[in-house]
Design a protein around this motif. Structure first.
Motif, PDB file in Angstrom:
ATOM      1  N   UNK A 151      -2.566   7.561  82.945  1.00  0.00           N
ATOM      2  CA  UNK A 151      -2.633   7.910  81.536  1.00  0.00           C
ATOM      3  C   UNK A 151      -1.290   7.610  80.880  1.00  0.00           C
ATOM      4  N   UNK A 152      -1.320   6.801  79.857  1.00  0.00           N
ATOM      5  CA  UNK A 152      -0.127   6.579  79.037  1.00  0.00           C
ATOM      6  C   UNK A 152      -0.243   7.499  77.834  1.00  0.00           C
ATOM      7  N   UNK A 153       0.607   8.522  77.820  1.00  0.00           N
ATOM      8  CA  UNK A 153       0.529   9.526  76.764  1.00  0.00           C
ATOM      9  C   UNK A 153       1.454   9.163  75.606  1.00  0.00           C
ATOM     10  N   UNK A 154       1.238   9.803  74.474  1.00  0.00           N
ATOM     11  CA  UNK A 154       2.064   9.540  73.309  1.00  0.00           C
ATOM     12  C   UNK A 154       3.490  10.033  73.530  1.00  0.00           C
ATOM     13  N   UNK A 155       4.477   9.412  72.886  1.00  0.00           N
ATOM     14  CA  UNK A 155       5.869   9.850  73.027  1.00  0.00           C
ATOM     15  C   UNK A 155       6.034  11.313  72.620  1.00  0.00           C
ATOM     16  N   UNK A 156       6.999  11.941  73.228  1.00  0.00           N
ATOM     17  CA  UNK A 156       7.244  13.353  72.961  1.00  0.00           C
ATOM     18  C   UNK A 156       7.311  14.163  74.226  1.00  0.00           C
ATOM     19  N   UNK A 157       6.704  13.633  75.290  1.00  0.00           N
ATOM     20  CA  UNK A 157       6.809  14.285  76.577  1.00  0.00           C
ATOM     21  C   UNK A 157       5.865  15.455  76.770  1.00  0.00           C
ATOM     22  N   UNK A 158       5.961  16.080  77.928  1.00  0.00           N
ATOM     23  CA  UNK A 158       5.058  17.173  78.288  1.00  0.00           C
ATOM     24  C   UNK A 158       5.108  18.365  77.349  1.00  0.00           C
ATOM     25  N   UNK A 159       6.219  18.562  76.644  1.00  0.00           N
ATOM     26  CA  UNK A 159       6.270  19.664  75.687  1.00  0.00           C
ATOM     27  C   UNK A 159       5.210  19.496  74.608  1.00  0.00           C
ATOM     28  N   UNK A 160       4.791  18.247  74.371  1.00  0.00           N
ATOM     29  CA  UNK A 160       3.780  17.953  73.350  1.00  0.00           C
ATOM     30  C   UNK A 160       2.377  17.982  73.950  1.00  0.00           C
ATOM     31  N   UNK A 161       2.185  17.311  75.085  1.00  0.00           N
ATOM     32  CA  UNK A 161       0.831  17.137  75.600  1.00  0.00           C
ATOM     33  C   UNK A 161       0.572  17.741  76.988  1.00  0.00           C
ATOM     34  N   UNK A 162       1.576  18.409  77.558  1.00  0.00           N
ATOM     35  CA  UNK A 162       1.427  18.904  78.924  1.00  0.00           C
ATOM     36  C   UNK A 162       0.313  19.902  79.135  1.00  0.00           C
ATOM     37  N   UNK A 163       0.194  20.887  78.258  1.00  0.00           N
ATOM     38  CA  UNK A 163      -0.808  21.937  78.461  1.00  0.00           C
ATOM     39  C   UNK A 163      -2.235  21.404  78.322  1.00  0.00           C
ATOM     40  N   UNK A 164      -2.470  20.551  77.328  1.00  0.00           N
ATOM     41  CA  UNK A 164      -3.825  20.025  77.160  1.00  0.00           C
ATOM     42  C   UNK A 164      -4.191  19.070  78.301  1.00  0.00           C
ATOM     43  N   UNK A 229      -3.684  12.938  72.429  1.00  0.00           N
ATOM     44  CA  UNK A 229      -2.327  12.552  72.803  1.00  0.00           C
ATOM     45  C   UNK A 229      -2.312  11.291  73.679  1.00  0.00           C
ATOM     46  N   UNK A 230      -3.467  10.693  73.882  1.00  0.00           N
ATOM     47  CA  UNK A 230      -3.589   9.558  74.797  1.00  0.00           C
ATOM     48  C   UNK A 230      -3.435   8.231  74.069  1.00  0.00           C
ATOM     49  N   UNK A 231      -2.646   7.337  74.661  1.00  0.00           N
ATOM     50  CA  UNK A 231      -2.518   5.979  74.118  1.00  0.00           C
ATOM     51  C   UNK A 231      -3.373   4.987  74.890  1.00  0.00           C
ATOM     52  N   UNK A 232      -3.423   5.115  76.214  1.00  0.00           N
ATOM     53  CA  UNK A 232      -4.248   4.214  77.017  1.00  0.00           C
ATOM     54  C   UNK A 232      -4.518   4.857  78.371  1.00  0.00           C
ATOM     55  N   UNK A 233      -5.524   4.336  79.049  1.00  0.00           N
ATOM     56  CA  UNK A 233      -5.903   4.864  80.361  1.00  0.00           C
ATOM     57  C   UNK A 233      -6.375   3.713  81.237  1.00  0.00           C
ATOM     58  N   UNK A 234      -5.999   3.756  82.512  1.00  0.00           N
ATOM     59  CA  UNK A 234      -6.433   2.738  83.469  1.00  0.00           C
ATOM     60  C   UNK A 234      -6.949   3.423  84.723  1.00  0.00           C
ATOM     61  N   UNK A 235      -8.108   2.981  85.204  1.00  0.00           N
ATOM     62  CA  UNK A 235      -8.702   3.532  86.417  1.00  0.00           C
ATOM     63  C   UNK A 235      -8.741   2.455  87.494  1.00  0.00           C
ATOM     64  N   UNK A 236      -8.256   2.806  88.688  1.00  0.00           N
ATOM     65  CA  UNK A 236      -8.270   1.898  89.822  1.00  0.00           C
ATOM     66  C   UNK A 236      -9.048   2.539  90.967  1.00  0.00           C
ATOM     67  N   UNK A 237      -9.950   1.792  91.588  1.00  0.00           N
ATOM     68  CA  UNK A 237     -10.619   2.256  92.794  1.00  0.00           C
ATOM     69  C   UNK A 237      -9.874   1.682  93.990  1.00  0.00           C
ATOM     70  N   UNK A 238      -9.396   2.570  94.860  1.00  0.00           N
ATOM     71  CA  UNK A 238      -8.549   2.181  95.981  1.00  0.00           C
ATOM     72  C   UNK A 238      -9.278   2.379  97.302  1.00  0.00           C
ATOM     73  N   UNK A 239      -9.148   1.406  98.177  1.00  0.00           N
ATOM     74  CA  UNK A 239      -9.704   1.509  99.528  1.00  0.00           C
ATOM     75  C   UNK A 239      -8.550   1.636 100.515  1.00  0.00           C
ATOM     76  N   UNK A 240      -8.546   2.679 101.351  1.00  0.00           N
ATOM     77  CA  UNK A 240      -7.434   2.845 102.289  1.00  0.00           C
ATOM     78  C   UNK A 240      -7.445   1.766 103.364  1.00  0.00           C
ATOM     79  N   UNK A 241      -6.269   1.285 103.722  1.00  0.00           N
ATOM     80  CA  UNK A 241      -6.158   0.331 104.823  1.00  0.00           C
ATOM     81  C   UNK A 241      -6.282   1.079 106.144  1.00  0.00           C
ATOM     82  N   UNK A 242      -6.466   0.332 107.215  1.00  0.00           N
ATOM     83  CA  UNK A 242      -6.575   0.942 108.522  1.00  0.00           C
ATOM     84  C   UNK A 242      -5.325   1.663 108.968  1.00  0.00           C
ATOM     85  N   UNK A 243      -4.178   1.313 108.388  1.00  0.00           N
ATOM     86  CA  UNK A 243      -2.907   1.917 108.781  1.00  0.00           C
ATOM     87  C   UNK A 243      -2.425   2.952 107.759  1.00  0.00           C
ATOM     88  N   UNK A 244      -3.252   3.309 106.796  1.00  0.00           N
ATOM     89  CA  UNK A 244      -2.870   4.291 105.790  1.00  0.00           C
ATOM     90  C   UNK A 244      -2.993   5.703 106.345  1.00  0.00           C
TER      91      UNK A 244
END
Length: 247
Positions: A151-164, A229-244
């Motif tokens: 999640x890329x949140x709007x500038x201002x930091x957690x004091x602005x958007x942390x609780x929500x 408070x959201x500017x953009x969002x990216x979702x990745x599906x990850x597959x664990x390797x055999x050595x993870x």
């Protein structure tokens, strides 16, 4: 592991204090008292070299993990192709600097891995992140798939958007369809960025759970508050390797 009761107690405590002062669910300084942080590394591999890269890494990753612990190592199934994503844990920046120095001097690591890996690599990126104070690094109940939501949140930091933001994560946890493994706030890299790592049994259970969550009024209400408070969002599906370590 961050359990449901822990989230509920933390949320109630935050609610009791809301009338007294403005507070943030994220720290503005070090995120943890012990200084532990995590390095997120993303490697983009040349399209025809991923098999070679994984075989090479699997044979030699033990030479790397003797220097510092690896949290997990995945390949991207959705959200990006020909990419490997891995997380490393450090106790301090001094420790990381010492590890990097030791790796540069480790002849076996350099000869058996780095010299052969670099020709397979197209690009690499890294970020430094802390776990947020209200979350502990969890572990999955069994093998599965992972989702990294950034999640890329709007500038201002957690004091602005942390609780929500915390309330939105909590709402998803309460549905029970997925398991929260960690919430990370970036310290170096793009600021106001939060990574949330989830575990699901398989992609179909994740899809069914998401459908259910989108019809849950508690989730809808919490997300509606956070998304302002959201500017953009990216979702990745990850597959664990055999050595993870995280499977």
């Amino acid at each position: 592991m961050l359990g449901l009761q822990t989230l509920l107690r933390a949320g109630a405590a935050a609610g009791r204090g809301a009338g007294r002062q403005v507070s943030s669910s994220f720290a503005t300084g070090p995120r943890q008292g012990d200084g532990t942080f995590y390095e997120f590394r993303t490697y983009t591999i040349k399209p025809d070299k991923m098999k070679n890269f994984l075989e090479l890494t699997g044979r030699n990753i033990h030479l790397r993990t003797v220097h510092s612990p690896m949290v997990g190592y995945w390949t991207l199934e959705f959200g990006g192709l020909n990419k490997a994503f891995h997380i490393w844990k450090y106790d301090s920046f001094a420790q990381r600097a010492a590890v990097r120095t030791a790796l540069a001097k480790d002849q076996e690591w350099q000869e058996k891995y780095m010299s052969q890996m670099l020709p397979l690599l197209d690009k690499q990126e890294n970020e430094i992140a802390y776990l947020v104070p209200w979350c502990e690094l969890g572990s999955p109940p069994k093998d599965g798939v992972y989702e990294l939501v950034t999640f890329q949140m709007k500038p201002g930091g957690p004091a602005v958007w942390g609780q929500t933001f915390k309330a939105a994560v909590s709402a998803h946890v309460k549905t029970g369809y997925t398991q929260l493994l960690g919430v990370f706030h970036t310290e170096y890299g793009l600021l106001n960025r939060v990574h949330v790592l989830w575990w699901n049994e398989n992609p179909d259970s994740r899809a069914a759970g998401r459908h259910y969550a989108h019809e849950d009024p508690r989730v809808v209400a919490a997300v509606r508050e956070s998304v302002q408070f959201l500017e953009s969002q990216q979702n990745l599906l990850l597959l664990p390797t055999g050595f993870s370590p995280l499977k």
